[in-house]
Write a protein that holds these residues in place. Sequence first.
Motif, PDB file in Angstrom:
ATOM      1  N   ALA A  12     -41.012  13.757  26.938  1.00 32.17           N
ATOM      2  CA  ALA A  12     -40.599  12.476  27.519  1.00 32.17           C
ATOM      3  C   ALA A  12     -41.285  11.334  26.774  1.00 32.17           C
ATOM      4  CB  ALA A  12     -40.965  12.430  28.999  1.00 32.17           C
ATOM      5  N   ALA A  13     -40.635  10.173  26.752  1.00 31.84           N
ATOM      6  CA  ALA A  13     -41.158   9.012  26.039  1.00 31.84           C
ATOM      7  C   ALA A  13     -42.550   8.622  26.521  1.00 31.84           C
ATOM      8  CB  ALA A  13     -40.201   7.830  26.180  1.00 31.84           C
ATOM      9  N   ASP A  14     -42.804   8.803  27.822  1.00 34.75           N
ATOM     10  CA  ASP A  14     -44.117   8.448  28.356  1.00 34.75           C
ATOM     11  C   ASP A  14     -45.152   9.557  28.151  1.00 34.75           C
ATOM     12  OD1 ASP A  14     -43.459  10.365  30.253  1.00 34.75           O
ATOM     13  OD2 ASP A  14     -43.370   8.961  31.920  1.00 34.75           O
ATOM     14  N   GLY A  15     -44.722  10.702  27.607  1.00 34.52           N
ATOM     15  CA  GLY A  15     -45.625  11.800  27.305  1.00 34.52           C
ATOM     16  C   GLY A  15     -46.045  12.638  28.494  1.00 34.52           C
ATOM     17  N   ARG A  16     -45.513  12.368  29.661  1.00 33.74           N
ATOM     18  CA  ARG A  16     -45.940  13.076  30.867  1.00 33.74           C
ATOM     19  C   ARG A  16     -45.190  14.376  31.126  1.00 33.74           C
ATOM     20  NH1 ARG A  16     -46.545   8.110  35.130  1.00 33.74           N
ATOM     21  NH2 ARG A  16     -47.991   6.907  33.863  1.00 33.74           N
TER      22      ARG A  16
END
Length: 106
Positions: A12-16
């Motif tokens: 995911a773009a947010d890295g989560r």
Amino acid sequence: MPTFLTFDTVRAADGREVRLIAAGEIDLSNVDDLKSALSAAIGETAAAGAVLVVDFAAVEYVDSAAINVLSADSETIHKIVVHPFLLTTFRVSGLTELVTVEAAAI
């Protein structure tokens, strides 16, 4: 001859979240591919401090070999998204008692 199966891993773009996306059918002939892909995704998840989502929305068939692999790693899987046709299989197998399993919106 192994059954058709592909994997892709997306962060995911947010890295989560790390999402392991599978397509095809999973049975004894290719369960080692699932083990390898899942192991790599677990490693990536740990390195990123993210949660792992296993996306089986495009998987049309699983047998007990696939259920066993998922069960063995259930503590590291945040959620499994399955094709609606497979939801009963995951319930009957008891996997829904180990990890959150949701039907994909298809």
